[in-house]
Write a protein that holds these residues in place. Sequence first.
Motif, PDB file in Angstrom:
ATOM      1  N   THR A   1       0.825  -1.209   0.000  1.00 40.63           N
ATOM      2  CA  THR A   1       0.000   0.000   0.000  1.00 40.63           C
ATOM      3  C   THR A   1       0.857   1.256   0.000  1.00 40.63           C
ATOM      4  O   THR A   1       1.816   1.360   0.765  1.00 40.63           O
ATOM      5  CB  THR A   1      -0.941   0.031   1.212  1.00 40.63           C
ATOM      6  OG1 THR A   1      -1.653  -1.202   1.300  1.00 40.63           O
ATOM      7  CG2 THR A   1      -1.936   1.176   1.103  1.00 40.63           C
ATOM      8  N   LEU A   2       0.471   2.169  -0.871  1.00 44.01           N
ATOM      9  CA  LEU A   2       1.099   3.482  -0.958  1.00 44.01           C
ATOM     10  C   LEU A   2       0.165   4.485  -0.287  1.00 44.01           C
ATOM     11  O   LEU A   2      -1.021   4.558  -0.626  1.00 44.01           O
ATOM     12  CB  LEU A   2       1.313   3.841  -2.426  1.00 44.01           C
ATOM     13  CG  LEU A   2       2.105   5.088  -2.772  1.00 44.01           C
ATOM     14  CD1 LEU A   2       3.572   4.909  -2.404  1.00 44.01           C
ATOM     15  CD2 LEU A   2       1.954   5.389  -4.264  1.00 44.01           C
ATOM     16  N   TYR A   3       0.691   5.238   0.663  1.00 45.17           N
ATOM     17  CA  TYR A   3      -0.113   6.251   1.357  1.00 45.17           C
ATOM     18  C   TYR A   3       0.344   7.641   0.920  1.00 45.17           C
ATOM     19  O   TYR A   3       1.547   7.928   0.881  1.00 45.17           O
ATOM     20  CB  TYR A   3       0.021   6.102   2.866  1.00 45.17           C
ATOM     21  CG  TYR A   3      -0.542   4.785   3.388  1.00 45.17           C
ATOM     22  CD1 TYR A   3      -1.908   4.631   3.602  1.00 45.17           C
ATOM     23  CD2 TYR A   3       0.303   3.703   3.636  1.00 45.17           C
ATOM     24  CE1 TYR A   3      -2.424   3.425   4.054  1.00 45.17           C
ATOM     25  CE2 TYR A   3      -0.204   2.494   4.098  1.00 45.17           C
ATOM     26  CZ  TYR A   3      -1.566   2.365   4.299  1.00 45.17           C
ATOM     27  OH  TYR A   3      -2.083   1.170   4.742  1.00 45.17           O
ATOM     28  N   VAL A   4      -0.627   8.485   0.606  1.00 42.71           N
ATOM     29  CA  VAL A   4      -0.338   9.808   0.057  1.00 42.71           C
ATOM     30  C   VAL A   4      -1.128  10.860   0.829  1.00 42.71           C
ATOM     31  O   VAL A   4      -2.339  10.699   1.053  1.00 42.71           O
ATOM     32  CB  VAL A   4      -0.708   9.880  -1.437  1.00 42.71           C
ATOM     33  CG1 VAL A   4      -0.383  11.262  -2.013  1.00 42.71           C
ATOM     34  CG2 VAL A   4       0.026   8.795  -2.223  1.00 42.71           C
ATOM     35  N   ALA A   5      -0.459  11.937   1.232  1.00 41.01           N
ATOM     36  CA  ALA A   5      -1.113  13.041   1.927  1.00 41.01           C
ATOM     37  C   ALA A   5      -1.492  14.125   0.929  1.00 41.01           C
ATOM     38  O   ALA A   5      -0.629  14.684   0.256  1.00 41.01           O
ATOM     39  CB  ALA A   5      -0.192  13.605   3.000  1.00 41.01           C
ATOM     40  N   ASP A   6      -2.792  14.404   0.854  1.00 45.30           N
ATOM     41  CA  ASP A   6      -3.325  15.464  -0.006  1.00 45.30           C
ATOM     42  C   ASP A   6      -3.409  16.734   0.844  1.00 45.30           C
ATOM     43  O   ASP A   6      -4.322  16.912   1.641  1.00 45.30           O
ATOM     44  CB  ASP A   6      -4.702  15.038  -0.522  1.00 45.30           C
ATOM     45  CG  ASP A   6      -5.340  16.071  -1.446  1.00 45.30           C
ATOM     46  OD1 ASP A   6      -4.805  17.186  -1.563  1.00 45.30           O
ATOM     47  OD2 ASP A   6      -6.386  15.765  -2.036  1.00 45.30           O
ATOM     48  N   TRP A   7      -2.456  17.610   0.634  1.00 42.12           N
ATOM     49  CA  TRP A   7      -2.207  18.754   1.508  1.00 42.12           C
ATOM     50  C   TRP A   7      -3.418  19.666   1.667  1.00 42.12           C
ATOM     51  O   TRP A   7      -3.813  20.027   2.782  1.00 42.12           O
ATOM     52  CB  TRP A   7      -1.015  19.529   0.946  1.00 42.12           C
ATOM     53  CG  TRP A   7      -0.635  20.775   1.673  1.00 42.12           C
ATOM     54  CD1 TRP A   7      -0.969  22.053   1.348  1.00 42.12           C
ATOM     55  CD2 TRP A   7       0.179  20.858   2.845  1.00 42.12           C
ATOM     56  NE1 TRP A   7      -0.405  22.931   2.231  1.00 42.12           N
ATOM     57  CE2 TRP A   7       0.304  22.229   3.168  1.00 42.12           C
ATOM     58  CE3 TRP A   7       0.824  19.914   3.650  1.00 42.12           C
ATOM     59  CZ2 TRP A   7       1.039  22.679   4.248  1.00 42.12           C
ATOM     60  CZ3 TRP A   7       1.558  20.367   4.733  1.00 42.12           C
ATOM     61  CH2 TRP A   7       1.657  21.728   5.026  1.00 42.12           C
ATOM     62  N   TYR A   8      -4.018  20.086   0.577  1.00 41.63           N
ATOM     63  CA  TYR A   8      -5.081  21.088   0.657  1.00 41.63           C
ATOM     64  C   TYR A   8      -6.461  20.499   0.933  1.00 41.63           C
ATOM     65  O   TYR A   8      -7.358  21.209   1.406  1.00 41.63           O
ATOM     66  CB  TYR A   8      -5.118  21.926  -0.627  1.00 41.63           C
ATOM     67  CG  TYR A   8      -3.930  22.832  -0.763  1.00 41.63           C
ATOM     68  CD1 TYR A   8      -3.710  23.862   0.147  1.00 41.63           C
ATOM     69  CD2 TYR A   8      -3.015  22.663  -1.794  1.00 41.63           C
ATOM     70  CE1 TYR A   8      -2.605  24.700   0.040  1.00 41.63           C
ATOM     71  CE2 TYR A   8      -1.905  23.498  -1.919  1.00 41.63           C
ATOM     72  CZ  TYR A   8      -1.710  24.510  -0.997  1.00 41.63           C
ATOM     73  OH  TYR A   8      -0.608  25.330  -1.094  1.00 41.63           O
ATOM     74  N   SER A   9      -6.649  19.223   0.661  1.00 46.08           N
ATOM     75  CA  SER A   9      -7.957  18.608   0.881  1.00 46.08           C
ATOM     76  C   SER A   9      -8.038  17.842   2.193  1.00 46.08           C
ATOM     77  O   SER A   9      -9.080  17.233   2.495  1.00 46.08           O
ATOM     78  CB  SER A   9      -8.309  17.666  -0.283  1.00 46.08           C
ATOM     79  OG  SER A   9      -8.340  18.370  -1.499  1.00 46.08           O
ATOM     80  N   ASP A  10      -6.935  17.831   2.952  1.00 47.61           N
ATOM     81  CA  ASP A  10      -6.888  17.165   4.262  1.00 47.61           C
ATOM     82  C   ASP A  10      -7.128  15.661   4.178  1.00 47.61           C
ATOM     83  O   ASP A  10      -7.513  15.031   5.163  1.00 47.61           O
ATOM     84  CB  ASP A  10      -7.918  17.777   5.229  1.00 47.61           C
ATOM     85  CG  ASP A  10      -7.712  19.265   5.451  1.00 47.61           C
ATOM     86  OD1 ASP A  10      -6.570  19.729   5.291  1.00 47.61           O
ATOM     87  OD2 ASP A  10      -8.697  19.958   5.777  1.00 47.61           O
ATOM     88  N   ARG A  11      -6.896  15.077   2.992  1.00 45.93           N
ATOM     89  CA  ARG A  11      -7.162  13.650   2.793  1.00 45.93           C
ATOM     90  C   ARG A  11      -5.881  12.828   2.855  1.00 45.93           C
ATOM     91  O   ARG A  11      -4.799  13.306   2.526  1.00 45.93           O
ATOM     92  CB  ARG A  11      -7.759  13.386   1.406  1.00 45.93           C
ATOM     93  CG  ARG A  11      -9.115  13.936   1.136  1.00 45.93           C
ATOM     94  CD  ARG A  11      -9.563  13.472  -0.247  1.00 45.93           C
ATOM     95  NE  ARG A  11      -8.559  13.742  -1.284  1.00 45.93           N
ATOM     96  CZ  ARG A  11      -8.484  13.116  -2.446  1.00 45.93           C
ATOM     97  NH1 ARG A  11      -9.324  12.142  -2.735  1.00 45.93           N
ATOM     98  NH2 ARG A  11      -7.573  13.450  -3.337  1.00 45.93           N
ATOM     99  N   ILE A  12      -6.049  11.584   3.239  1.00 50.76           N
ATOM    100  CA  ILE A  12      -5.017  10.567   3.053  1.00 50.76           C
ATOM    101  C   ILE A  12      -5.556   9.533   2.085  1.00 50.76           C
ATOM    102  O   ILE A  12      -6.663   9.000   2.277  1.00 50.76           O
ATOM    103  CB  ILE A  12      -4.639   9.879   4.389  1.00 50.76           C
ATOM    104  CG1 ILE A  12      -4.198  10.907   5.428  1.00 50.76           C
ATOM    105  CG2 ILE A  12      -3.546   8.831   4.147  1.00 50.76           C
ATOM    106  CD1 ILE A  12      -2.989  11.722   5.029  1.00 50.76           C
ATOM    107  N   LEU A  13      -4.790   9.254   1.038  1.00 53.45           N
ATOM    108  CA  LEU A  13      -5.158   8.214   0.084  1.00 53.45           C
ATOM    109  C   LEU A  13      -4.365   6.945   0.374  1.00 53.45           C
ATOM    110  O   LEU A  13      -3.161   7.014   0.665  1.00 53.45           O
ATOM    111  CB  LEU A  13      -4.857   8.665  -1.344  1.00 53.45           C
ATOM    112  CG  LEU A  13      -5.654   9.841  -1.896  1.00 53.45           C
ATOM    113  CD1 LEU A  13      -5.144  10.199  -3.283  1.00 53.45           C
ATOM    114  CD2 LEU A  13      -7.135   9.514  -1.937  1.00 53.45           C
TER     115      LEU A  13
END
Length: 304
Positions: free
Chosen positions: A95-107
């Motif tokens: 699993t690759l985890y990605v932080a979406d800075w402006y949307s406050d999301r973690i993918l």
Amino acid sequence: MSLSACQHQTLAYITNQGDHTVSVIDTRQQKIMHTIPVGKAPVGIAVSKKLQRVYVTNVEGASISVIDSTQQKVIQTIPVKGSPVGITLSPDNQTLYVADWYSDRILAISTSNVNSQRAVIAGKAPAGLVVSPDNQTLYVAARDSNQVVAIDTSSLSIQKRIDVGKHPFGIALSHDGKQLFSVNVYDNTVSVVDLTNTDQPLYTIKVGEHPYCVIANLENTQLYVTNTQDDSVSVIDLATRKVITTMNVGMTPEGLSLDTENNLLLVANWGTNSVSVIDVAQKKVISTIKTGDKSRAFGQFILQ
């Protein structure tokens, strides 16, 4: 180059946000071997020896570039709706985890099927990410929440919110997974969290001006911290909880990673478009490698 030399080659992948490239450095030779065009404004980086892949977040390109580390070229671009910054791989490489800075999301993206994606809102302005050695917990530095958020990787549910200092950004774990280290940019500190008892008060260690990233050595005895506003790296002794030395590097140092095979610490310098190479035993800079424009390398960038 002989086959044995190739097998022992250690490569560092440095994101250059200003010219949309990744510099590939042979750490033993301490020189650039390749320059790879990626997406717009690359920042974060995660590497996998097992998968022979390097993953790059392009914050202005709303994408992730996937580099084949055997060919040294981009083989895939994963679209991301948002502004990806922080990135990390689970220890099992699934699993690759990605932080979406402006949307406050973690993918959470499957490495075997990148179309399989899950998401969770973790906290305000998520930045640094790290996964526990048992693959069960993802830790997220929520910068504008002044917290590190613990997330169950199976359900993507929030397990705990750990209050740290002001504006946590880079985070890391001890190699046994028992301690969490959070760099607090506005406090000029590193918080040390005992993960075996998160209700226990954490302790903080003062470092330089506007610290950015942190990493522990394999023995879990020392921490290395980049200080962006005084162009230095702090070395912390965890037994005494004190800075034991400070090393001057290039301007605005950001990402850092350890080359354990050659006992080197590499530091990406945003302000001088370079990488400082530090001899860990001597605790001094032994060379400087010119890279691309605005080198950041936010994440674990050494493939070994």
